[in-house]
Design a protein around this motif. Structure first.
Motif, PDB file in Angstrom:
ATOM      1  N   TYR A 173       0.841  -1.201   0.000  1.00 42.92           N
ATOM      2  CA  TYR A 173       0.000   0.000   0.000  1.00 42.92           C
ATOM      3  C   TYR A 173       0.872   1.246   0.000  1.00 42.92           C
ATOM      4  N   GLU A 174       0.422   2.267  -0.695  1.00 47.19           N
ATOM      5  CA  GLU A 174       1.084   3.565  -0.648  1.00 47.19           C
ATOM      6  C   GLU A 174       0.486   4.353   0.505  1.00 47.19           C
ATOM      7  N   SER A 175       1.307   4.770   1.440  1.00 49.46           N
ATOM      8  CA  SER A 175       0.815   5.501   2.600  1.00 49.46           C
ATOM      9  C   SER A 175       0.602   6.979   2.264  1.00 49.46           C
ATOM     10  N   VAL A 176      -0.119   7.676   3.140  1.00 50.71           N
ATOM     11  CA  VAL A 176      -0.294   9.123   3.007  1.00 50.71           C
ATOM     12  C   VAL A 176       0.114   9.777   4.321  1.00 50.71           C
ATOM     13  N   SER A 177       0.555  11.012   4.233  1.00 46.84           N
ATOM     14  CA  SER A 177       0.968  11.733   5.434  1.00 46.84           C
ATOM     15  C   SER A 177      -0.256  12.207   6.216  1.00 46.84           C
ATOM     16  N   ALA A 178      -0.089  12.330   7.510  1.00 46.44           N
ATOM     17  CA  ALA A 178      -1.167  12.846   8.348  1.00 46.44           C
ATOM     18  C   ALA A 178      -1.524  14.275   7.938  1.00 46.44           C
ATOM     19  N   ALA A 179      -0.539  15.035   7.481  1.00 48.96           N
ATOM     20  CA  ALA A 179      -0.804  16.417   7.046  1.00 48.96           C
ATOM     21  C   ALA A 179      -1.747  16.447   5.849  1.00 48.96           C
ATOM     22  N   ARG A 180      -1.564  15.494   4.922  1.00 49.90           N
ATOM     23  CA  ARG A 180      -2.473  15.430   3.768  1.00 49.90           C
ATOM     24  C   ARG A 180      -3.874  15.028   4.211  1.00 49.90           C
ATOM     25  N   VAL A 181      -3.958  14.083   5.125  1.00 50.07           N
ATOM     26  CA  VAL A 181      -5.265  13.650   5.632  1.00 50.07           C
ATOM     27  C   VAL A 181      -5.970  14.815   6.327  1.00 50.07           C
ATOM     28  N   ALA A 182      -5.207  15.641   7.036  1.00 46.24           N
ATOM     29  CA  ALA A 182      -5.800  16.754   7.776  1.00 46.24           C
ATOM     30  C   ALA A 182      -6.538  17.724   6.872  1.00 46.24           C
ATOM     31  N   MET A 183      -6.121  17.833   5.629  1.00 46.40           N
ATOM     32  CA  MET A 183      -6.798  18.736   4.697  1.00 46.40           C
ATOM     33  C   MET A 183      -8.246  18.322   4.462  1.00 46.40           C
ATOM     34  N   ALA A 184      -8.520  17.012   4.512  1.00 47.78           N
ATOM     35  CA  ALA A 184      -9.898  16.543   4.321  1.00 47.78           C
ATOM     36  C   ALA A 184     -10.786  16.978   5.483  1.00 47.78           C
ATOM     37  N   TYR A 185     -10.219  17.038   6.671  1.00 47.79           N
ATOM     38  CA  TYR A 185     -10.995  17.512   7.826  1.00 47.79           C
ATOM     39  C   TYR A 185     -11.290  19.004   7.694  1.00 47.79           C
ATOM     40  N   ARG A 186     -10.322  19.760   7.183  1.00 48.67           N
ATOM     41  CA  ARG A 186     -10.593  21.185   6.927  1.00 48.67           C
ATOM     42  C   ARG A 186     -11.719  21.325   5.911  1.00 48.67           C
ATOM     43  N   ARG A 187     -11.696  20.496   4.885  1.00 46.20           N
ATOM     44  CA  ARG A 187     -12.747  20.542   3.870  1.00 46.20           C
ATOM     45  C   ARG A 187     -14.108  20.285   4.496  1.00 46.20           C
ATOM     46  N   SER A 188     -14.157  19.326   5.420  1.00 42.43           N
ATOM     47  CA  SER A 188     -15.422  19.008   6.071  1.00 42.43           C
ATOM     48  C   SER A 188     -15.898  20.156   6.955  1.00 42.43           C
ATOM     49  N   VAL A 189     -14.988  20.738   7.725  1.00 43.35           N
ATOM     50  CA  VAL A 189     -15.355  21.783   8.675  1.00 43.35           C
ATOM     51  C   VAL A 189     -15.703  23.094   7.977  1.00 43.35           C
ATOM     52  N   GLU A 190     -14.903  23.476   7.011  1.00 43.77           N
ATOM     53  CA  GLU A 190     -15.073  24.788   6.398  1.00 43.77           C
ATOM     54  C   GLU A 190     -15.892  24.756   5.115  1.00 43.77           C
ATOM     55  N   GLY A 191     -16.211  23.555   4.628  1.00 44.11           N
ATOM     56  CA  GLY A 191     -16.968  23.429   3.381  1.00 44.11           C
ATOM     57  C   GLY A 191     -18.466  23.437   3.596  1.00 44.11           C
ATOM     58  N   VAL A 192     -19.187  22.897   2.613  1.00 45.16           N
ATOM     59  CA  VAL A 192     -20.653  22.955   2.649  1.00 45.16           C
ATOM     60  C   VAL A 192     -21.316  21.577   2.582  1.00 45.16           C
ATOM     61  N   HIS A 193     -20.527  20.534   2.396  1.00 45.23           N
ATOM     62  CA  HIS A 193     -21.104  19.203   2.190  1.00 45.23           C
ATOM     63  C   HIS A 193     -21.638  18.592   3.485  1.00 45.23           C
ATOM     64  N   SER A 194     -22.560  17.661   3.298  1.00 46.00           N
ATOM     65  CA  SER A 194     -23.039  16.837   4.406  1.00 46.00           C
ATOM     66  C   SER A 194     -23.348  15.439   3.890  1.00 46.00           C
ATOM     67  N   GLY A 195     -23.088  14.442   4.723  1.00 46.52           N
ATOM     68  CA  GLY A 195     -23.327  13.056   4.315  1.00 46.52           C
ATOM     69  C   GLY A 195     -22.243  12.508   3.413  1.00 46.52           C
ATOM     70  N   ARG A 196     -21.110  13.190   3.339  1.00 44.68           N
ATOM     71  CA  ARG A 196     -20.003  12.762   2.475  1.00 44.68           C
ATOM     72  C   ARG A 196     -18.977  11.923   3.243  1.00 44.68           C
ATOM     73  N   VAL A 197     -18.307  11.057   2.509  1.00 43.79           N
ATOM     74  CA  VAL A 197     -17.139  10.360   3.023  1.00 43.79           C
ATOM     75  C   VAL A 197     -15.960  10.776   2.168  1.00 43.79           C
ATOM     76  N   TYR A 198     -15.025  11.488   2.750  1.00 43.92           N
ATOM     77  CA  TYR A 198     -13.847  11.964   2.023  1.00 43.92           C
ATOM     78  C   TYR A 198     -12.754  10.906   2.123  1.00 43.92           C
ATOM     79  N   ARG A 199     -12.440  10.270   1.006  1.00 50.51           N
ATOM     80  CA  ARG A 199     -11.425   9.222   0.993  1.00 50.51           C
ATOM     81  C   ARG A 199     -10.082   9.836   0.630  1.00 50.51           C
ATOM     82  N   VAL A 200      -9.065   9.509   1.415  1.00 54.43           N
ATOM     83  CA  VAL A 200      -7.735  10.064   1.197  1.00 54.43           C
ATOM     84  C   VAL A 200      -6.755   8.911   0.966  1.00 54.43           C
TER      85      VAL A 200
END
Length: 202
Positions: A173-200
């Motif tokens: 498996y190719e790993s991802v950095s925690a910093a990259r994953v953190a961007m998805a949480y910003r997207r969830s908090v500051e964005g407009v979506h609901s009911g989404r699953v952000y896959r990283v």
């Protein structure tokens, strides 16, 4: 925004709290099991209720906490499986159910699943079941939450920072950095979506 990050001492939670702290636009409350600004046991109704009574009204809740059980299926027992569900799955659901009542209008909840739901791994039946439950809950809860409250989940692949511990479960498996994953949480908090699953990373 006032943002509660539960699991802030872990690899993901720490990066999320650091990411959302940048710019000084948010007040971050770091919550851990034994460390942080506040402490909570997400397997306990009383502990979760006490946490939010102490914190009061907030704008966003992030849960990057909850342990899964990695074990061969022929060694798994129902009691062990249930114990894990109380932590990873029901712990996050518990935070959402209690925390919703402390969210301001238009607030958000972000939970954490993981790649095992889409790409099962050896010894990962518990992880797959827990993650699937979280994602199902998020999709359905988004239909019911009042006052413009949103809910999403972030599903990362194995973290680069965790490869020493979990790498053997994810060969090739190719790993991802925690910093990259953190961007998805910003997207969830500051964005407009609901009911989404952000896959990283998967």
């Amino acid at each position: 925004m006032k943002i509660v990050v539960i699991g802030a001492s872990g690899d993901v939670g720490r990066s999320v709290a650091d990411e959302l702290s940048r710019g000084g636009n948010h007040e971050i409350i770091r919550v851990g099991r034994t460390r942080g600004d506040r402490q909570v046991d997400i397997t306990s109704d009383e502990s979760v209720a006490t946490l939010f009574e102490q914190i009061g009204q907030t704008d966003a809740i992030i849960v990057a906490a909850g342990n899964v059980i990695l074990a061969p299926i022929d060694k798994m027992t129902a009691s062990a499986f249930d114990k894990g569900l109380q932590d990873k799955l029901l712990g996050q659901v518990r935070v959402a159910l209690v925390g919703q009542h402390y969210l301001n209008d238009g607030g958000s909840i972000t939970l954490t699943s993981g790649i095992a739901v889409d790409d099962p791994i050896a010894q990962g039946a518990h992880a797959a079941a827990s993650n699937a439950g979280i994602e199902g809950f998020v999709r359905a809860a988004a239909c019911d939450l009042p006052r413009g409250i949103r809910i999403n989940a972030v599903s990362p692949t194995v973290l680069t920072e965790s490869m020493d511990r979990f790498g053997p479960f994810f060969p090739g498996y190719e790993s991802v950095s925690a910093a990259r994953v953190a961007m998805a949480y910003r997207r969830s908090v500051e964005g407009v979506h609901s009911g989404r699953v952000y896959r990283v990373g998967h």
